[in-house]
Scaffold this active site. Structure first.
Site, PDB file in Angstrom:
ATOM      1  N   ASP A  42       2.510  -7.166  12.092  1.00 52.91           N
ATOM      2  CA  ASP A  42       1.898  -7.949  11.026  1.00 52.91           C
ATOM      3  C   ASP A  42       2.911  -8.984  10.553  1.00 52.91           C
ATOM      4  O   ASP A  42       4.108  -8.822  10.727  1.00 52.91           O
ATOM      5  CB  ASP A  42       1.307  -7.111   9.878  1.00 52.91           C
ATOM      6  CG  ASP A  42       2.213  -6.038   9.339  1.00 52.91           C
ATOM      7  OD1 ASP A  42       3.436  -6.112   9.569  1.00 52.91           O
ATOM      8  OD2 ASP A  42       1.711  -5.107   8.669  1.00 52.91           O
ATOM      9  N   GLU A  76       9.970   6.552  14.910  1.00 54.80           N
ATOM     10  CA  GLU A  76      11.118   6.153  14.105  1.00 54.80           C
ATOM     11  C   GLU A  76      12.263   7.169  14.167  1.00 54.80           C
ATOM     12  O   GLU A  76      12.659   7.746  13.144  1.00 54.80           O
ATOM     13  CB  GLU A  76      10.663   5.876  12.659  1.00 54.80           C
ATOM     14  CG  GLU A  76       9.603   4.770  12.640  1.00 54.80           C
ATOM     15  CD  GLU A  76       9.015   4.471  11.266  1.00 54.80           C
ATOM     16  OE1 GLU A  76       9.418   5.134  10.290  1.00 54.80           O
ATOM     17  OE2 GLU A  76       8.147   3.588  11.184  1.00 54.80           O
ATOM     18  N   ASN A 118       9.000   5.012  19.224  1.00 48.45           N
ATOM     19  CA  ASN A 118       8.550   3.826  18.483  1.00 48.45           C
ATOM     20  C   ASN A 118       9.469   3.627  17.280  1.00 48.45           C
ATOM     21  O   ASN A 118       9.821   4.596  16.610  1.00 48.45           O
ATOM     22  CB  ASN A 118       7.116   4.137  18.000  1.00 48.45           C
ATOM     23  CG  ASN A 118       6.415   2.985  17.352  1.00 48.45           C
ATOM     24  OD1 ASN A 118       6.276   1.923  17.972  1.00 48.45           O
ATOM     25  ND2 ASN A 118       5.938   3.173  16.124  1.00 48.45           N
ATOM     26  N   HIS A 141       6.873  -5.235  12.399  1.00 50.31           N
ATOM     27  CA  HIS A 141       6.429  -5.646  11.057  1.00 50.31           C
ATOM     28  C   HIS A 141       7.334  -6.799  10.648  1.00 50.31           C
ATOM     29  O   HIS A 141       8.504  -6.595  10.320  1.00 50.31           O
ATOM     30  CB  HIS A 141       6.584  -4.490  10.054  1.00 50.31           C
ATOM     31  CG  HIS A 141       5.635  -3.357  10.305  1.00 50.31           C
ATOM     32  ND1 HIS A 141       4.297  -3.432  10.008  1.00 50.31           N
ATOM     33  CD2 HIS A 141       5.846  -2.128  10.843  1.00 50.31           C
ATOM     34  CE1 HIS A 141       3.703  -2.294  10.339  1.00 50.31           C
ATOM     35  NE2 HIS A 141       4.629  -1.484  10.855  1.00 50.31           N
ATOM     36  N   GLU A 188       2.933  -2.452  16.026  1.00 53.59           N
ATOM     37  CA  GLU A 188       2.471  -2.473  14.620  1.00 53.59           C
ATOM     38  C   GLU A 188       2.654  -3.865  14.013  1.00 53.59           C
ATOM     39  O   GLU A 188       3.167  -4.015  12.909  1.00 53.59           O
ATOM     40  CB  GLU A 188       3.249  -1.437  13.801  1.00 53.59           C
ATOM     41  CG  GLU A 188       3.154  -0.027  14.337  1.00 53.59           C
ATOM     42  CD  GLU A 188       3.816   1.017  13.456  1.00 53.59           C
ATOM     43  OE1 GLU A 188       4.144   0.711  12.291  1.00 53.59           O
ATOM     44  OE2 GLU A 188       4.007   2.147  13.933  1.00 53.59           O
TER      45      GLU A 188
HETATM   46  O1  G3I Z   1      -5.054  10.325   2.347  1.00 51.15           O
HETATM   47  C1  G3I Z   1      -4.705  10.087   0.996  1.00 51.15           C
HETATM   48  C2  G3I Z   1      -5.916  10.065   0.154  1.00 51.15           C
HETATM   49  O2  G3I Z   1      -6.510  11.330   0.168  1.00 51.15           O
HETATM   50  C3  G3I Z   1      -5.557   9.621  -1.254  1.00 51.15           C
HETATM   51  O3  G3I Z   1      -6.708   9.463  -2.005  1.00 51.15           O
HETATM   52  C4  G3I Z   1      -4.786   8.297  -1.246  1.00 51.15           C
HETATM   53  C5  G3I Z   1      -4.314   7.882  -2.607  1.00 51.15           C
HETATM   54  O4  G3I Z   1      -3.360   6.855  -2.523  1.00 51.15           O
HETATM   55  O5  G3I Z   1      -3.687   8.424  -0.424  1.00 51.15           O
HETATM   56  C6  G3I Z   1      -4.037   8.743   0.904  1.00 51.15           C
HETATM   57  O6  G3I Z   1      -2.920   8.791   1.704  1.00 51.15           O
HETATM   58  C7  G3I Z   1      -2.287   7.571   1.972  1.00 51.15           C
HETATM   59  C8  G3I Z   1      -2.415   7.283   3.467  1.00 51.15           C
HETATM   60  O7  G3I Z   1      -1.655   6.136   3.812  1.00 51.15           O
HETATM   61  C9  G3I Z   1      -3.856   7.044   3.894  1.00 51.15           C
HETATM   62  O8  G3I Z   1      -4.366   5.941   3.219  1.00 51.15           O
HETATM   63  C10 G3I Z   1      -0.840   7.705   1.603  1.00 51.15           C
HETATM   64  O9  G3I Z   1      -0.750   7.808   0.186  1.00 51.15           O
HETATM   65  C11 G3I Z   1      -0.056   6.522   2.071  1.00 51.15           C
HETATM   66  O10 G3I Z   1       1.314   6.772   1.848  1.00 51.15           O
HETATM   67  C12 G3I Z   1      -0.292   6.297   3.544  1.00 51.15           C
HETATM   68  O11 G3I Z   1       0.390   5.143   3.930  1.00 51.15           O
HETATM   69  C13 G3I Z   1       0.567   4.951   5.327  1.00 51.15           C
HETATM   70  C14 G3I Z   1       2.045   4.940   5.648  1.00 51.15           C
HETATM   71  O12 G3I Z   1       2.232   4.710   7.034  1.00 51.15           O
HETATM   72  C15 G3I Z   1       2.689   6.257   5.267  1.00 51.15           C
HETATM   73  O13 G3I Z   1       3.926   6.306   5.625  1.00 51.15           O
HETATM   74  C16 G3I Z   1      -0.023   3.623   5.715  1.00 51.15           C
HETATM   75  O14 G3I Z   1      -1.438   3.655   5.521  1.00 51.15           O
HETATM   76  C17 G3I Z   1       0.287   3.316   7.173  1.00 51.15           C
HETATM   77  O15 G3I Z   1      -0.100   2.014   7.478  1.00 51.15           O
HETATM   78  C18 G3I Z   1       1.787   3.433   7.424  1.00 51.15           C
HETATM   79  O16 G3I Z   1       2.018   3.236   8.782  1.00 51.15           O
HETATM   80  C19 G3I Z   1       3.385   3.231   9.184  1.00 51.15           C
HETATM   81  C20 G3I Z   1       3.432   3.672  10.639  1.00 51.15           C
HETATM   82  O17 G3I Z   1       2.778   4.900  10.792  1.00 51.15           O
HETATM   83  C21 G3I Z   1       4.877   3.767  11.121  1.00 51.15           C
HETATM   84  N1  G3I Z   1       5.561   2.520  10.933  1.00 51.15           N
HETATM   85  C22 G3I Z   1       5.494   1.966   9.607  1.00 51.15           C
HETATM   86  C23 G3I Z   1       4.054   1.833   9.143  1.00 51.15           C
HETATM   87  C24 G3I Z   1       3.979   1.160   7.817  1.00 51.15           C
HETATM   88  O18 G3I Z   1       4.605   1.924   6.836  1.00 51.15           O
END
Ligand code: G3I
Length: 512
Positions: A436, A321, A368, A404, A434
């Site tokens: 969906d 990004e 990306n 997305h 990515e």
């Molecule tokens: O790892 C912690 C965990 O320890 C904690 O208990 C939990 C509580 O909510 O949070 C966990 O971290 C989360 C992480 O995902 C793993 O589940 C973060 O809060 C959460 O913000 C994070 O979200 C991810 C997001 O990127 C962050 O920006 C999503 O899973 C993931 O699908 C998303 O992926 C991004 C791509 O990388 C880039 N393009 C957009 C896409 C969707 O946002």
């Protein structure tokens, strides 16, 4: 073997003496399998009449699987290439079990009456599947002729259904439609392949974003992933906050688990992301004291991570990004404003690419971004960024279009194809990285249609290499934690049933 299938097999036997095997003669490959499925359907309905046990179902399933695989082996021995369809018995039988459960749960009244209903459905299911097996076209794309026998079978079933008195929420029409659905899916399972096999045949990869804990905790995750997908993207576990949470302290454990899984199942790994300024970037990076400090962190991080997985992670999003939200120029010429841009200037992208290339010269290096699947200023800016980097000799190999859907509408196949071509025209590869497709507002059919267009668009452009969905089962979709609780954007539902979206993707992979 049924009459028509036997004749078809003999004809094939004669024809293959002189000529090489023709690919996937559907009638020979599929007829016997649909017959096996029909038997299983009737048996499952019958066993439900006396309270089917796990053992009953396992026995019926095993018998169907044995016959399914025997049918494949026999057709292969005769020179027909049916082996590719061997995996699909498990989901086909799952569909049957779900159908039986739906009929059972929606039927009341006395036990004898309920039995009559279930037996009627089982007999019709068997007859319709057998009839479909006898009438398979010889190849994909050949339309099936009108089928008076199926029409008669349906009418007979409806008449019988109406005469049975005990209550059910299935009308004659909806009961018939449910059986037709099973026949349609059964035909697909008997004659076509898993998504992974279809993608391989089409020369592309089909991938999914994955968290290792889901594989570890959900017994259905791993088998579905390995069967249906040929590429794996760690959803979060190769991002900076996981791989180097504290400066100089690297943690590859969760990423290693995913790479191990991929290798065990012959899957390609696409790594994301070496640098992402927007999210999941530790505070110590954001607090870089100077250009030298920022450059040192970028260099050590990228080279350590890429070297760790050199030869095992085939491809990296080097910068994730790089553009502003909408590609608006702002004061940064459309580049996302973060620590690396501030300290190193726009050249940080070429620097990051060069560091990654030096660490693993064989890895494919990508940029990306999102919202670049639709025409407009962000797509234009991404094209300009890519062509400037290429002109400067940067080791850039591909472009990831996140896809997305729903945030900026649901682009048609033509729009997606045009977006892909803008980058392949530069000589770059493209992947839809990515994908969906939210469905709560538009419904499952529209979602299925979108998936069909997305896969078909990738297949339509030679430089498009892969389509990755951002997750496998709706249950674990990121969208549910990001403002869309209950969203159902993926190919498998919460209970691992293949959704219409799955069959849309399948249809897209068959489109050529
Ligand atoms: O790892 C912690 C965990 O320890 C904690 O208990 C939990 C509580 O909510 O949070 C966990 O971290 C989360 C992480 O995902 C793993 O589940 C973060 O809060 C959460 O913000 C994070 O979200 C991810 C997001 O990127 C962050 O920006 C999503 O899973 C993931 O699908 C998303 O992926 C991004 C791509 O990388 C880039 N393009 C957009 C896409 C969707 O946002």
């Amino acid at each position: 073997m049924t009459g028509r299938a036997r004749i078809a097999a003999v004809l094939l036997l004669l024809s293959t003496r002189a000529a090489p095997a023709s690919p996937l003669p559907l009638d020979v490959c599929g007829g016997d399998k649909l017959d096996a499925l029909g038997n299983a359907c009737r048996a499952l309905f019958r066993s439900e009449t006396h309270g089917s046990s796990v053992n009953d179902r396992a026995r019926i399933t095993a018998a169907a699987a044995r016959r399914w695989h025997r049918a494949d082996a026999a057709a292969t021995a005769r020179g027909a290439d049916c082996t590719s369809a061997t995996n699909a018995i498990a989901p086909a039988v799952t569909d049957l079990s779900l159908l039986v459960a739906r009929f059972d749960q929606s039927t009341g009244g006395t036990r004898a009456c309920r039995s009559r209903r279930l037996r009627a459905a089982g007999a019709a299911c068997r007859a319709l599947l057998r009839n479909a097996g006898d009438r398979l076209p010889s190849q994909h794309g050949v339309p099936s002729p009108p089928d008076p026998e199926a029409a008669q079978l349906r009418a007979g079933f409806q008449a019988r259904w109406q005469k049975i008195r005990c209550p059910t929420s299935f009308t004659p029409d909806s009961a018939t439609a449910a059986l037709d659905g099973i026949v349609e899916r059964g035909i697909g399972d008997a004659t076509t392949l898993t998504l992974r096999e279809l993608a391989t045949n089409a020369g592309v990869l089909v991938g999914a974003a994955v968290e290792p804990e889901h594989i570890a905790n959900d017994p259905q995750f791993g088998p579905t992933l390995a069967q249906e997908f040929s590429s794996l993207t760690p959803e979060n576990k190769m991002k900076w906050d996981t791989t180097e949470p504290v400066r100089g302290q690297f943690d590859f454990t969760p990423g290693d688990a995913l790479v191990d899984f991929a290798e065990q199942h012959g899957m390609r790994v696409r790594g994301t992301a070496l640098f992402w300024g927007r999210l999941q970037l530790p505070d110590y990076v954001k607090a870089a004291a100077s250009a030298d400090d920022a450059r040192a962190m970028l260099t050590i991080h990228i080279s350590t991570v890429v070297q760790h997985w050199a030869g095992r992670v085939a491809e990296w999003d080097v910068v994730n990004e790089p553009l502003t939200l909408l590609g608006d120029p702002g004061t940064t010429d459309g580049l996302d404003d973060h620590v690396m841009l501030q300290k190193l200037g726009p050249g940080y992208i070429a620097e990051a690419l060069a560091i990654a290339h030096a660490a693993d010269p064989a890895a494919k290096l990508y940029l990306n971004d999102f919202f670049v699947e639709i025409p407009g200023q962000k797509q234009d800016r991404f094209v300009r960024l890519a062509s400037d980097l290429l002109a400067a000799g940067a080791p850039l190999h591909g472009i990831g279009i996140e896809s997305h859907m729903g945030f900026v509408g649901f682009p048609s196949g033509d729009v997606l194809e045009a977006a892909i071509r803008r980058f392949t025209d530069l000589g770059l590869e493209v992947e839809l990285t990515e994908v969906d497709v939210p469905a709560l507002t538009r419904g499952l059919s529209a979602q299925a249609d979108s998936y069909r267009s997305i896969f078909a668009a990738c297949l339509a452009v030679p430089g498009c290499r892969a389509v990755t969905t951002w997750g496998v089962s709706d249950r674990y979709s990121w969208l549910r934690n990001f403002g869309a609780p209950g969203e159902i954007p993926l190919l498998f539902d919460d209970d691992w049933r293949r959704k219409p979206a799955y069959f849309g993707a399948r249809a897209g992979l068959l489109a050529r």
